[in-house]
Write a protein that holds these residues in place. Structure first.
Motif, short mmCIF file in Angstrom:
data_model
loop_
_atom_site.label_atom_id
_atom_site.label_comp_id
_atom_site.label_asym_id
_atom_site.label_seq_id
_atom_site.Cartn_x
_atom_site.Cartn_y
_atom_site.Cartn_z
N ALA A 1 3.92 22.61 24.25
CA ALA A 1 4.85 23.73 24.41
C ALA A 1 4.17 25.03 24.79
CB ALA A 1 5.65 23.92 23.11
N ASP A 2 2.86 25.16 24.49
CA ASP A 2 2.17 26.43 24.75
C ASP A 2 1.64 26.53 26.17
OD1 ASP A 2 0.39 24.40 24.32
OD2 ASP A 2 -1.00 25.57 23.10
N ILE A 3 1.95 25.57 27.03
CA ILE A 3 1.54 25.64 28.44
C ILE A 3 2.69 26.24 29.26
CG2 ILE A 3 0.92 24.29 30.48
CD1 ILE A 3 -0.52 22.36 28.62
N ARG A 4 2.46 27.39 29.84
CA ARG A 4 3.52 28.12 30.54
C ARG A 4 3.77 27.60 31.95
NH1 ARG A 4 0.74 33.87 28.98
NH2 ARG A 4 0.86 33.64 26.70
N ASP A 5 2.73 27.10 32.60
CA ASP A 5 2.83 26.67 33.99
C ASP A 5 2.02 25.38 34.16
OD1 ASP A 5 2.43 26.27 36.77
OD2 ASP A 5 2.61 28.42 37.19
N GLU A 6 2.71 24.24 34.29
CA GLU A 6 2.04 22.96 34.36
C GLU A 6 1.16 22.85 35.60
OE1 GLU A 6 4.07 19.19 33.14
OE2 GLU A 6 3.77 18.66 35.24
N VAL A 7 1.64 23.32 36.74
CA VAL A 7 0.85 23.27 37.97
C VAL A 7 -0.44 24.06 37.81
CG1 VAL A 7 0.79 23.88 40.41
CG2 VAL A 7 2.86 22.89 39.43
N LEU A 8 -0.35 25.26 37.26
CA LEU A 8 -1.54 26.09 37.04
C LEU A 8 -2.47 25.46 36.01
CD1 LEU A 8 -3.02 28.72 37.65
CD2 LEU A 8 -1.70 29.81 35.82
N THR B 1 -6.32 24.51 36.82
CA THR B 1 -7.42 24.99 35.98
C THR B 1 -8.31 23.84 35.54
OG1 THR B 1 -6.02 26.80 35.17
CG2 THR B 1 -7.98 26.26 33.88
N VAL B 2 -7.71 22.73 35.14
CA VAL B 2 -8.48 21.56 34.70
C VAL B 2 -9.34 21.03 35.84
CG1 VAL B 2 -8.31 19.17 33.94
CG2 VAL B 2 -6.87 20.91 32.88
N ARG B 3 -8.74 20.86 37.02
CA ARG B 3 -9.50 20.33 38.16
C ARG B 3 -10.68 21.25 38.51
NH1 ARG B 3 -4.23 19.18 39.96
NH2 ARG B 3 -4.20 21.08 41.21
N ALA B 4 -10.43 22.55 38.51
CA ALA B 4 -11.51 23.50 38.82
C ALA B 4 -12.61 23.43 37.77
CB ALA B 4 -10.94 24.92 38.90
N SER B 5 -12.24 23.21 36.53
CA SER B 5 -13.21 23.20 35.43
C SER B 5 -14.14 21.99 35.50
CB SER B 5 -12.48 23.20 34.09
OG SER B 5 -11.64 24.35 33.97
N PHE B 6 -13.66 20.88 36.06
CA PHE B 6 -14.48 19.66 36.14
C PHE B 6 -15.08 19.46 37.54
CE2 PHE B 6 -12.07 18.68 32.33
CZ PHE B 6 -13.00 18.02 31.55
N ARG C 1 -19.04 25.35 29.03
CA ARG C 1 -18.79 24.36 30.08
C ARG C 1 -17.40 23.76 29.90
NH1 ARG C 1 -23.38 23.29 32.95
NH2 ARG C 1 -25.32 24.02 32.01
N GLY C 2 -16.76 23.44 31.00
CA GLY C 2 -15.38 22.98 30.97
C GLY C 2 -15.17 21.71 30.16
N GLU C 3 -16.17 20.81 30.17
CA GLU C 3 -15.99 19.53 29.50
C GLU C 3 -15.96 19.63 27.98
OE1 GLU C 3 -20.40 19.54 30.91
OE2 GLU C 3 -18.44 20.25 31.63
N GLU D 1 -5.75 22.33 23.92
CA GLU D 1 -5.41 23.69 23.48
C GLU D 1 -6.26 24.72 24.22
OE1 GLU D 1 -5.73 23.95 19.28
OE2 GLU D 1 -4.04 22.60 18.88
N GLY D 2 -7.55 24.42 24.40
CA GLY D 2 -8.42 25.35 25.10
C GLY D 2 -8.01 25.54 26.55
N PHE D 3 -7.67 24.42 27.23
CA PHE D 3 -7.23 24.54 28.63
C PHE D 3 -5.87 25.22 28.73
CE2 PHE D 3 -10.36 21.12 29.61
CZ PHE D 3 -11.02 21.78 30.64
N ALA D 4 -5.02 25.02 27.74
CA ALA D 4 -3.71 25.69 27.74
C ALA D 4 -3.90 27.20 27.66
CB ALA D 4 -2.86 25.20 26.57
#
Length: 307
Positions: A234-241, A245-250, A287-289, A294-297
Motif C-alpha cells: 500500500a505504501d507504493i504510490r506509483d507502480e511504474v516508477l 527504480t528497481v531496474r535502475a538499482s540492479f 548498494r541496491g541489492e 520497503e526500502g525500494f518503496a
C-alpha cells in the motif's frame, strides 16, 4: 488410464505417432508419477476447482488435474501432440484443450471465458502451468500448472503474476531460478526478478525435482515453488516508477545505488540522488541489492517527489 510417466509408454507413443522432442521448444517430459501427483496435491486441487494448464506435453500432470478438478482447460503450443493427447487424456470429459501460444493469449480474458464468475485465485507450475477459478457451477479457486521450457520461465511467470488472476502460482522451474525467486536482500541470488515476484506474492520453495525425473534429461535440477499472491504494497504510490527504480538499482550491480539511479534517472543529478538516499535514511555508498520491498518503496516515492 495410460501411465504416461512410464518410459516404456513414452517410447511406444513416440514410435506410434512419430513424435520427436524439440530442443527449440525445450521439451522435457516427466517420467516419475510422484512429481505430477505432488504438484497437484500441493496446489490444493479438488472437485470444487477449475484449472487452466499451459503446456500439458504428454499429459501426466493433466491426468492428475482431471482426476481431482471439476474442470480443466489446457493450452498446448505443439500441434503435433494433438493425437498423443487424444490418446492419453481423451477419456476425461472435464477437459478442453486449446492448441495455441499461451504467450500470445489474453490470460485474464481466457480465464473469464472458460470459468465465468471467477474470484481471483490460482496456481501454476512452470514445468506445467495451470490456472483455476470459481464460476456459477461452483468452482471456488483458480489453480495453475504448466510444462514450460526454462528460457521463457521469467516472461511467463511475470505475465501470470501481473495478470492478478490468481491467488497462488505454483511453478516448477530451474532450481537456480527458484533460488532467485525466493532470495533475500543482500544475497547473491537477489535480483530485480526477486523483487518483482515478491512484490506480487510470498514465495515458498516446496521441493526439488532431479534431472533423472525427465526424458530427455535436462542438465539442471528443477524445483517447485509456490507463490501465494497478495495485494501490492500500500505504501507504493506509483507502480511504474517503483519498478523503474528497481531496474535502475540492479542495472549496475557492482556499483553504488547512486550510480545506478543516475543512469536510470538522468534528469536528476548525483547530488540530488544522494539527498534522496539521505531522506530515506540510507548512506551514500549503499548498494541496491541490500534493499527490500520497503526500502525500494520509500526510495521510489522519494524519487517521485523530485521528478
Amino acid at each position: 488410464m495410460l501411465d504416461v510417466c512410464d518410459p516404456r509408454v513414452i517410447r511406444a507413443l513416440l514410435e506410434k505417432y512419430g513424435f520427436h522432442f524439440s530442443k527449440a521448444k525445450g521439451q522435457n517430459f516427466l517420467t516419475q508419477r510422484w512429481v505430477p501427483q505432488r504438484i497437484a496435491q500441493e496446489a490444493g486441487i479438488d472437485c470444487s476447482t477449475g484449472v487452466l494448464e499451459i503446456g500439458p506435453g504428454f499429459g501426466p500432470l493433466t491426468q492428475e488435474l482431471c482426476l481431482r478438478a471439476g474442470r480443466v482447460t489446457a493450452i498446448e503450443l505443439d500441434t503435433t501432440l494433438r493425437p498423443v493427447l487424444a490418446e492419453t487424456v481423451g477419456e476425461f470429459d472435464n477437459l478442453t484443450i486449446h492448441f495455441a501460444d499461451a504467450m500470445k493469449m489474453d490470460l485474464p480474458a481466457l480465464v473469464q471465458a472458460e470459468f465465468p464468475g471467477l474470484t481471483p485465485a490460482a496456481c501454476a507450475n512452470l514445468q506445467d502451468i495451470a490456472v483455476i477459478g470459481p464460476n456459477e457451477r461452483g468452482f471456488k479457486t483458480h489453480i495453475g500448472c504448466a510444462n514450460l521450457p526454462y528460457y521463457i520461465t521469467s516472461p511467463v511467470l511475470t505475465r501470470l503474476l501481473e495478470s492478478r488472476c490468481f491467488s497462488a502460482v505454483t511453478v516448477m522451474v530451474q532450481k537456480e531460478v527458484a533460488r532467485r525467486i525466493c532470495a533475500a536482500p543482500g544475497t547473491a541470488d537477489y535480483s530485480a526478478f526477486s523483487i518483482l515476484c515478491q512484490y506480487h506474492a510470498a514465495p515458498e520453495l516446496l521441493f526439488d525435482v532431479p534431472a533423472s525425473c525427465f526424458i530427455p534429461q535436462p542438465k539442471v535440477t528443477s524445483a517447485v515453488v509456490c507463490l501465494r499472491t497478495r495485494p501490492a504494497p500500500a505504501d507504493i504510490r506509483d507502480e511504474v516508477l517503483f519498478f523503474r527504480t528497481v531496474r535502475a538499482s540492479f542495472a549496475q550491480r557492482r556499483k553504488t545505488l547512486v550510480n545506478g539511479l543516475a543512469s536510470g534517472f538522468p534528469q536528476l543529478t548525483k547530488a540530488e540522488l544522494t539527498d534522496v538516499l539521505a531522506a530515506c535514511g540510507l548512506p551514500a555508498n549503499v548498494r541496491g541489492e541490500t534493499l527490500g520491498l520497503e526500502g525500494f518503496a520509500a526510495l521510489s516515492n522519494a524519487i517521485g517527489e523530485r521528478l
